[in-house]
Design an enzyme around this catalytic site. Structure first.
Site, PDB file in Angstrom:
ATOM      1  N   HIS A  65      50.657 -31.367  23.165  1.00 15.68           N
ATOM      2  CA  HIS A  65      50.095 -30.126  23.542  1.00 15.68           C
ATOM      3  C   HIS A  65      51.470 -29.421  24.308  1.00 15.68           C
ATOM      4  O   HIS A  65      52.141 -30.073  24.836  1.00 15.68           O
ATOM      5  CB  HIS A  65      49.024 -30.220  24.561  1.00 15.68           C
ATOM      6  CG  HIS A  65      47.686 -30.433  23.911  1.00 15.68           C
ATOM      7  ND1 HIS A  65      46.716 -31.794  24.251  1.00 15.68           N
ATOM      8  CD2 HIS A  65      47.017 -30.014  22.967  1.00 15.68           C
ATOM      9  CE1 HIS A  65      45.893 -31.845  23.343  1.00 15.68           C
ATOM     10  NE2 HIS A  65      45.819 -30.702  22.595  1.00 15.68           N
TER      11      HIS A  65
ATOM     12  N   CYS B 157      44.495 -32.227  31.600  1.00 13.65           N
ATOM     13  CA  CYS B 157      43.421 -32.253  30.444  1.00 13.65           C
ATOM     14  C   CYS B 157      42.183 -32.348  31.172  1.00 13.65           C
ATOM     15  O   CYS B 157      41.248 -32.307  30.393  1.00 13.65           O
ATOM     16  CB  CYS B 157      43.826 -33.263  29.602  1.00 13.65           C
ATOM     17  SG  CYS B 157      45.535 -33.608  29.217  1.00 13.65           S
TER      18      CYS B 157
HETATM   19  C1  CIR Z   1      43.376 -36.353  22.296  1.00 15.45           C
HETATM   20  O1  CIR Z   1      44.379 -36.830  21.623  1.00 15.45           O
HETATM   21  O2  CIR Z   1      42.715 -35.544  22.060  1.00 15.45           O
HETATM   22  C2  CIR Z   1      42.873 -37.051  23.761  1.00 15.45           C
HETATM   23  N1  CIR Z   1      43.189 -38.364  23.598  1.00 15.45           N
HETATM   24  C3  CIR Z   1      44.047 -36.526  24.587  1.00 15.45           C
HETATM   25  C4  CIR Z   1      43.991 -34.993  25.057  1.00 15.45           C
HETATM   26  C5  CIR Z   1      44.944 -34.581  26.144  1.00 15.45           C
HETATM   27  N2  CIR Z   1      44.573 -33.299  26.220  1.00 15.45           N
HETATM   28  C6  CIR Z   1      45.388 -32.471  27.194  1.00 15.45           C
HETATM   29  O3  CIR Z   1      46.550 -32.628  26.756  1.00 15.45           O
HETATM   30  N3  CIR Z   1      45.242 -31.261  27.230  1.00 15.45           N
END
Ligand code: CIR
Length: 256
Positions: free
Chosen positions: A164, A251
């Site tokens: 991201h 996140c």
């Molecule tokens: C994913 O791959 O969607 C989750 N394991 C981690 C999400 C991380 N979110 C973020 O960077 N906003």
């Protein structure tokens, strides 16, 4: 200043969350819960009211609430996650978001557009959105249109390597930006005062500014020192179990 934060407790299914780094091992659920408690306490000490949502076992990654929406002072944009196993998470946030925003203020990203909030970085009235494996061109287009309807501006930043946008670049107010890897030389960010994150501490680029305090993950001393030297109050909190699933500090919450 932020008044509110939304978080969601991780469920036991957390251990089945998406990861690009299986070599780090599966998260320890009990430790993840403790780290989540500490994260909430850190946020509360910054003067925000934290809404804590129940865990959702059917969505292993649902504690990463940042990806489900973008909340601004003027509007709420409900995302449409690019990861198939996460697609349903956004709809499950709407009732909570309706406690803070009117129907006229809420916009929705719709298929074939995909967007995850981790790809969105707020800098005052302007929003940067990462074109990534999770946020596609149609998602960027819909997001920009929704923001502009509410008087915000938006620009698109194509990503090369990271999951991201905010995996690698984070705005901590006062024109200061934490930048790592592919973002260090990016034209888009040249006017900011940059705090360069070394490759060895790349995960530490994901810090959050909350009302003049910066919350920093445990174990990234170069990052922590540069933020302290920039004059911020710092709270350090451990997110080791979330890191195993590519999840950073930002996140785990929606701040607005
Ligand atoms: C994913 O791959 O969607 C989750 N394991 C981690 C999400 C991380 N979110 C973020 O960077 N906003």
């Amino acid at each position: 200043m932020f008044k509110n934060v939304i978080v969601r407790r991780p469920g036991k299914s957390l251990i089945e969350g998406i990861t690009s780094a299986p070599e780090l091992g599966k998260p320890d659920y009990e430790l993840a819960l403790k780290q989540h408690d500490d994260y909430i306490k850190a946020l509360e000490s910054c003067g925000v009211e934290v809404t804590v949502l129940e865990s959702l076992e059917e969505y292993p990654d649902s504690c990463f609430v940042e990806d489900t929406a973008v909340l601004t002072p003027r509007c709420a944009i409900i995302s449409n996650p690019g990861a198939d196993t996460r697609r349903g998470e956004s709809a499950l946030m709407v009732d909570t978001i309706k406690k803070f925003y009117t129907d006229e203020q809420i916009e929705y990203i719709k298929s074939p557009g995909t967007m995850e909030g981790g790809d969105v970085m707020m800098v005052g009235d302007h929003f940067y959105i990462g074109l990534s494996a999770r946020t596609n061109e149609e998602g960027c287009r819909q997001f920009k249109e929704a923001l502009e309807k509410h008087g915000h501006t938006c620009s698109v930043v194509p990503l090369e390597k990271v999951l991201h946008l905010k995996t690698g670049v984070n705005y901590i107010e006062n024109n200061n930006m934490l930048v790592s890897g592919e973002f260090i030389e990016k034209e888009d960010f040249k006017s900011f005062s940059k705090l360069i994150v070394p490759e060895s501490e790349a995960y530490g680029a994901n810090c959050i500014w909350v009302n003049d305090t910066v919350i920093v993950p445990l174990g990234y001393p170069v990052v922590e020192k540069s933020i302290r030297e920039a004059g911020y109050n710092v709270i350090v909190t451990d997110t080791s179990e979330y890191r195993k699933l590519d999840g950073g500090l930002s996140c785990l919450s929606l701040r607005f």
